[in-house]
Scaffold this active site. Structure first.
Site, PDB file in Angstrom:
ATOM      1  N   CYS A   1       0.848  -1.176   0.000  1.00 17.89           N
ATOM      2  CA  CYS A   1       0.000   0.000   0.000  1.00 17.89           C
ATOM      3  C   CYS A   1       0.893   1.239   0.000  1.00 17.89           C
ATOM      4  O   CYS A   1       2.083   1.173   0.279  1.00 17.89           O
ATOM      5  CB  CYS A   1      -0.874   0.029   1.252  1.00 17.89           C
ATOM      6  SG  CYS A   1      -1.917  -1.434   1.438  1.00 17.89           S
TER       7      CYS A   1
ATOM      8  N   GLY B   1      -0.445   0.602  -4.963  1.00 15.49           N
ATOM      9  CA  GLY B   1      -1.759   0.010  -4.715  1.00 15.49           C
ATOM     10  C   GLY B   1      -2.798   0.588  -5.647  1.00 15.49           C
ATOM     11  O   GLY B   1      -2.976   1.803  -5.684  1.00 15.49           O
TER      12      GLY B   1
ATOM     13  N   ASN C   1       0.447   0.679   6.013  1.00 16.26           N
ATOM     14  CA  ASN C   1       1.133  -0.161   5.039  1.00 16.26           C
ATOM     15  C   ASN C   1       1.920  -1.209   5.806  1.00 16.26           C
ATOM     16  O   ASN C   1       2.810  -0.852   6.580  1.00 16.26           O
ATOM     17  CB  ASN C   1       2.080   0.702   4.189  1.00 16.26           C
ATOM     18  CG  ASN C   1       2.929  -0.132   3.248  1.00 16.26           C
ATOM     19  OD1 ASN C   1       2.534  -1.229   2.859  1.00 16.26           O
ATOM     20  ND2 ASN C   1       4.079   0.384   2.881  1.00 16.26           N
ATOM     21  N   GLY C   2       1.576  -2.487   5.597  1.00 13.86           N
ATOM     22  CA  GLY C   2       2.297  -3.558   6.295  1.00 13.86           C
ATOM     23  C   GLY C   2       1.369  -4.663   6.754  1.00 13.86           C
ATOM     24  O   GLY C   2       0.208  -4.723   6.348  1.00 13.86           O
TER      25      GLY C   2
ATOM     26  N   CYS D   1      12.859  -3.836   4.000  1.00 13.44           N
ATOM     27  CA  CYS D   1      12.490  -4.718   2.882  1.00 13.44           C
ATOM     28  C   CYS D   1      13.375  -4.439   1.672  1.00 13.44           C
ATOM     29  O   CYS D   1      13.282  -3.384   1.037  1.00 13.44           O
ATOM     30  CB  CYS D   1      11.028  -4.488   2.507  1.00 13.44           C
ATOM     31  SG  CYS D   1      10.563  -5.308   0.983  1.00 13.44           S
TER      32      CYS D   1
ATOM     33  N   SER E   1      10.181  -1.015 -15.389  1.00 14.46           N
ATOM     34  CA  SER E   1      10.754  -1.344 -14.083  1.00 14.46           C
ATOM     35  C   SER E   1      12.223  -1.741 -14.160  1.00 14.46           C
ATOM     36  O   SER E   1      12.954  -1.609 -13.186  1.00 14.46           O
ATOM     37  CB  SER E   1       9.952  -2.455 -13.414  1.00 14.46           C
ATOM     38  OG  SER E   1       9.941  -3.604 -14.223  1.00 14.46           O
TER      39      SER E   1
ATOM     40  N   ASP F   1      13.878  -7.361 -13.526  1.00 14.16           N
ATOM     41  CA  ASP F   1      14.208  -7.165 -12.116  1.00 14.16           C
ATOM     42  C   ASP F   1      14.039  -8.420 -11.264  1.00 14.16           C
ATOM     43  O   ASP F   1      14.796  -8.656 -10.334  1.00 14.16           O
ATOM     44  CB  ASP F   1      13.398  -6.012 -11.533  1.00 14.16           C
ATOM     45  CG  ASP F   1      11.947  -6.150 -11.858  1.00 14.16           C
ATOM     46  OD1 ASP F   1      11.270  -6.985 -11.239  1.00 14.16           O
ATOM     47  OD2 ASP F   1      11.469  -5.454 -12.772  1.00 14.16           O
TER      48      ASP F   1
ATOM     49  N   CYS G   1      15.603  -7.126   5.371  1.00 13.70           N
ATOM     50  CA  CYS G   1      14.851  -8.374   5.289  1.00 13.70           C
ATOM     51  C   CYS G   1      15.046  -8.912   3.877  1.00 13.70           C
ATOM     52  O   CYS G   1      14.694  -8.241   2.900  1.00 13.70           O
ATOM     53  CB  CYS G   1      13.370  -8.135   5.557  1.00 13.70           C
ATOM     54  SG  CYS G   1      12.380  -9.619   5.246  1.00 13.70           S
TER      55      CYS G   1
END
Lengths: 492, 492, 492, 492
Positions: A2, A28, A109-110, A255, A308, A376, A468
């Site tokens: 999000c 999103g 967001n999460g 992340c 991307s 990617d 992460c």
């Protein structure tokens, strides 16, 4: 995933939020909403107004809406979800409620990893949930806190929550931002100063800084992991928000996939330019690559999967040339500008038509050439397979697929919408490079190494395990609610 | 400008047309429509079905629509227009009518230069016009022809019409394509063969060949200037359409601006790849350019205005390097994927917000650099000016604007939607390069020369004056209805 | 006011509810909704599905909706409200939630008089309210009950609530109906038996029995004041629901205005036919009336304000004739069939246009006559005044306005949407008949007496004070939250 | 059937037309439209603006529309049609076109009996038709006329047309009304004078005078059969329109069914009050009826099918009492106010649900009684049959169905939407009263006689055969295009 946005003390809070969400649209596309707080110096309670709906930001809001959404503070949310619960109107954020201390509106967001337990506990105490989304938990926990001030109630609430979150909250007098102690999802602070530098400023918060650029705000810094930042009338006067801090986690777990794919290249996240990291990924990929021009070639023909992979492909070409492997960026694939959010047209269930509707080949560029395709990441592999099929219509001599990240082998439990493990191509084909290569029908397949990945992102000397990398490594930094590594599902 | 498409003998004629129009969406975003002819071998008359509306192709058609739009032949149209008449529902094409010989449906790209006179003559004879668009004239002229066969009636009609047109027409048994004798607007023929090469084939027609790629059809050739091509049951059996030919014009006048900007780079038009021409424009621009790397620079930093200038920028970089002027393509501008057709949001009247909503800068790429910005053309100059302003926020050292075409000095009377002469930046600032440079606030401004332009497009040895360059030269190959060079306006 | 409906064990529960709400449309036109419970014998939890929206029932639901709304039990709600809070989507009923014991869905007609206190208490305990409507309180109170069974939780909840309510609730296995101990709002039980009389039956519940007729169900009895009726699988087998009973109130307070105006004449409410009562009101009005035919008249010309006063006018004419005052019913006003819910058209702010859009005069019937106009009630008086003005265009000799109920002098706090006291015509003009007569511009004005009113409704020998006549008498049977007799407003 | 309206010289022409169409809504519910002419004294050409769509008038127009529909003259149309061609958007009237003499807009009620031939002739001459409706013929014929003035062109056009028509036309400076020489469909002239009686007035035209009442205009007279009335600036100054006259037909053929059923009772048509005629029909039915009260009855219980039969039922009761057959009007059927235009809900294909959704019974009124049901007409008989079934649920002792018109035995070719001959109940059951009675399941069935019918309508001494009674008699006053008495169908 999000996108979230917040603004405090702006004459055009709703409009700023609209443009902020517009810039964050890639985070999103399912639904979006804006809540505005119309507060006055002299009053304890603000009037809260909102509009939210399914669709793209540009579809949801019309000119007249902004005449109604008056107020000097606002938060906004772009919702991304493929789960069934995304279809529920009541899950569209921001959530806005009345409670004993006034109003609260929240955008999140999460994912909370102990949501199931918290929800079950609250339910036993008689709490009724409106939405099936985790985010509502923050509101119930705050409403049940014995603390008096909203920021303390929120501190209480977040103290009970585990998982990944970047949050913006509106109270009757404040804009509050918070990030989990691991710092999984990005959130940054920006400022718009008045020409008179001592005058009250406008503060903005956003998942990515591209949302600051569109409204001409300046980037200040990221909201720190574990920080609860309070922006109120005092903050805009002193141009300095105050903060509370949650207990530090042992380590950070930013992340890394935000850098690899998710964030926009023109954004800064985690205090670093995404463009710079992505270029580095391409460079490291070039260094690791074993492909050289063929004897009858003057240079490697490199194409990206637009848009991307453009940055990584550029990095690849630059680094390649530096290492005396002549390479040239070419435009072999054209991206259709009119690809919309939903694609429910004849035969659209066919992934081939989806790919053909999004991309077209430039035959003259590809024909009879050996092509390096930089992409990617590969998730399911179905799109890559179709893209290769499409490229082959231009009759290239060879196709060498280079991925600017390692194999994705594990699902994400912190908010990234990956499929379950067994839908990942790396799982299906047992992570064997050659099986995947054959499935994709390319002449070679190269992934960036884990070292190449970690070497591309900024170091945080003072922090243990800054990123992460669970999707690439299977190692999860934050405990998953009883070590359940199946795809997490809300139980409603 | 508009996009047109036709298909004959397809099991999925409506769906093919949908995807064809989808690929041609850049040629017109105001409105779109599809007419399907459901014909049977044994019957003289087909059933005609249609759907048309304002909006993008993907907004107009839903899955259920295709269940209704049954039939093996279809034509489609994307409408582009900024004139008031675009708001009229009855102007949405294709037009579909009943007349003495059955049904006629028509889709048209172009402008008739003697429309005013024809319309006035017909009106005196008692004709009632439904639409205010020129295109309806073809239908009335055909309906009043004394010829018996539809193709002859259309021949009669087109014989009376002057101007630029590429047209597709459905009759009860035929798909007819036509181009004006000057060949101003592109139109190509494609084919889809069955696996059994002797079986009946499917014929397709489209403004640009990107519409063939999306439905996996093969390019055959362009419909020739002055050709009236008849595709019917015989044609699909023999795999060869038959044609009538209008009297030859003295010269050809293919629209050179289709190559410069309008067509997609992955298309073939006028029998040539747009990508190839556009790359040549960039190359010629590099040859003509006087910019060299500064003393403290290793290479020129070249950015394009995405996506329309990407190909020219690539050509520029390649050619520059070849001439020992080291240059590197960089991604300094990011294009937002969610820019929609209409942009009616807060402050949207401001061109600055429009530009900010469409593009963002990548600061790290631009900061403290001398930047060569390659763009395809400048019309009003307002967007360029805002883009420069946006780029300057990244604090580049210098900005050198390179345009891959000459100054636009005259309006188009053959279908391209340019503003009136006095709104063109070249007119406003008297074509003086330095005035324009100052207005745009760049360090240098370079246009491609007329020679460079003409050198980039394919030659047609046997043809006099193959291209219309009126917008760049002011010289109009087809007479404009009494030499009136004001912006042509329909008089309804 | 609102209409509520419930059905248990029907193959077409959603469709039954649609038709039930359709028949109850007059009870609320702002919004409507249906919740369906799809339960199975073998499972503890049902799947709940719903659809609700603003608008008329016939506007909200489409054919496809019913394909999705599968399940054998359902409840529905028609919402009536003129307060601002009616604009909130989250206030549309039925409410449907998840809580510790499963699902609850609720539809409510009435008002809680201690809602403010209950809401404030719950809020202090950390409860977050989604809607601003009282009805949500039942759900929170039930969710916080320590009882185990849903029916007991509901008993607990209702025990804490004061005020007027008729409620239908769906649990995972039950349809529950409840009425407040005063019996203010109507609610009736109906049944649909299978041809095999021992087979499982279908139970239905509705505010008025006209909702039974439309789906061919039979009326059984009213749900009693204070009764909590539980319909489950056992009940449909034995054809007998079981019930819990709230403590008896001292007296009953059935809303007499339901008979006077609100309910449909073809309904049974409070175990009595509305038609019969309304006719009696007309008869008693005739007995009390002093109007006789003039010397040059053979009979009194009586017209009703269609359709709400038709029955009373008929009763008036019949009784008049019985007392040797010859009278004849005439159709002097025609009601437009196409008056919609909203009337937002040119000049619609003008009450005159509203009246003209709803009614028209039949000149031949009215011209030069002395007219007795029978109407059911006068609230603000503005519509009556305009109606008189309209009638006068037909040039009647005299207009004598007869109202089949007493003056309305006080607002309703139990759910009827009357304006505040000072907007009532009787308040504005100090209840003086002659002032009101002059304001309305009629030759005479006659209200039914209180005795005439009470004489028209059925007696309940064993009950103290069977009716609430607060609007006519100012005497409120149920305490209003601190004796506040201002218009009650939710405080959100 | 359709409703038409026109207004000239009003400050609120569009709004007047909206209300006029709103009052005429019963004449057509499929679609509606308004065309406004914004003319100025000093200009030859007016600006024409329009809006039209499918649906009810109140659904099509919103407040903002009226801000755009500026201009002092307007016409409007309500479309009624069950044929497939009704689904075509281009058939929605008014039609508005440009032609050699300026603008023309037209709204039409009726059917041309020589349309097929006219259409075929014009088509051969090269005319292209946009709509499949006959009404467009007038425009093409006028556009091809050699006359100079619009009124003369229209005279030319109508001179070539046979059939039934009432028409309103807007030109750039005039509002023109016309009726066919037989006078089949009604059309009346109204006026709104300014307080200063010499000031310019506003003229209005409408199918029925109920459209005058709603905007407070006064009835002047009917537009005469064969009259072409021209209302222009001169007319509003002198308060007197001028007229042209088509050649007189031998006889008049006013549609008697307009009186029986179609028009509103509060309207004047053909210079007579519909209420008065309809009451006379009821009276004559009473005179012809043989039903007397049973021995155990004091009076006949008479109910109407609301609202269309209310007036006839009242007439029946009054006349019955006069002849010493005591009778009393009762409300045995209640009509639902919320019956909308379309009814596409679950099981809606079932006529039973349609009838139940529209009507409900009042049991107390019907139970154990002998009931006289007065209805206006029987077409297919399916609704009557269902209504009888519904009534029987209230367990009346007997049902005697009285129809206030004769049997319908033939279709209408002049605009009334009857089914084909073999769908008429009288045809299916061979006109035998007893067969029909048994099919409807009533105790007796009485039709009004032809004499009773003709005796109820006003006489026109100087006119031959003043009424068309074709549906009752099978005798068609205007020739039907080659004596084809099958259901007439447009051939497109």
């Amino acid at each position: 995933m999000c996108g979230i946005f917040g603004v405090f003390n702006s004459k055009e809070a709703a409009s700023d939020t609209f443009y902020g969400l517009y810039a964050l649209q890639h985070r999103g596309q399912e639904a979006a909403g804006i809540v505005v707080a119309d507060y006055e110096e002299s009053k304890k309670r603000a009037v809260f107004r909102f509009q939210k709906d399914f669709g793209l930001v540009s579809e949801i809001f019309s000119d007249e809406d902004f005449e109604k959404l008056t107020g000097r503070a606002a938060i906004g949310h772009n919702r991304y979800s493929t789960s069934g619960s995304a279809k529920l109107r009541q899950n569209i954020q921001p959530f806005s409620v009345n409670y004993k201390s006034g109003h609260l509106a929240l955008a999140h967001n999460g994912t909370f990893t102990n949501a199931r337990q918290l929800r079950s506990d609250l339910r036993e105490k008689g709490v009724i949930f409106q939405a099936t989304s985790d985010s509502e938990l923050v509101l119930h926990l705050a409403a049940r806190s014995t603390a008096k001030k909203p920021e303390e109630q929120i501190f209480d609430a977040l103290s009970q929550i585990q998982g990944a979150y970047s949050i913006v909250i509106l109270t009757d007098t404040q804009l509050i931002a918070a990030r989990d102690p691991y710092g999984v999802r990005p959130l940054s602070l920006g400022i718009k100063k008045q020409s008179d530098s001592n005058a009250d400023c406008t503060f903005v918060l956003a998942s990515e800084t591209c949302a600051f650029d569109i409204i001409s705000a300046e980037y200040v810094r990221e909201v720190e992991p574990g920080e609860i930042m309070i922006i109120d009338r005092m903050a805009v006067k002193t141009q300095e928000p105050r903060s509370l801090y949650l207990p530090k986690s042992q380590k950070r777990a930013r992340c890394i996939f935000e850098f690899v794919y998710f964030s926009r290249p023109d954004s800064i996240i985690f205090n670093e330019s995404v463009d710079k990291v992505r270029r580095k990924l391409g460079k490291n990929l070039a260094i690791e690559s074993k492909i050289k021009p063929a004897e009858d070639e003057n240079y490697l023909t490199v194409i990206s999967v637009p848009d991307s992979s453009n940055t990584a492909a550029l990095g690849f070409v630059t680094e390649s040339n530096k290492h005396n492997v002549p390479a040239r960026m070419e435009l072999g694939l054209i991206r259709n500008h009119y690809v919309g959010r939903t694609f429910i047209h004849p035969g659209a269930e066919s992934r081939e038509l989806k790919v053909r509707s999004k991309y077209n080949i430039v035959r003259g560029v590809l024909k009879n050439r050996r092509i390096i395709v930089v992409d990617d990441s590969i998730v399911r592999g179905t799109t890559s397979k179709m893209l290769v099929k499409l490229l082959k219509e231009a009759q290239p001599k060879e196709i060498h697929l280079h991925i600017s990240s390692p194999q994705i082998i594990s699902p994400c439990f912190y908010g990234m919408d990956f499929p379950t493990r067994d839908q990942l191509i790396a799982s299906m084909l047992e992570s064997e490079n050659d099986k995947i290569r054959k499935y994709l029908d390319v002449d070679s397949l190269t992934y960036l190494s884990h070292e190449g990945l970690l070497n591309s992102v900024p170091k945080h000397e003072d922090e243990e395990s800054s990123y992460c990398t669970a999707c690439f490594s299977g190692s999860y930094p934050i405990a998953i609610n009883g070590a359940n590594t199946d795809k997490y599902e809300n139980d409603d």
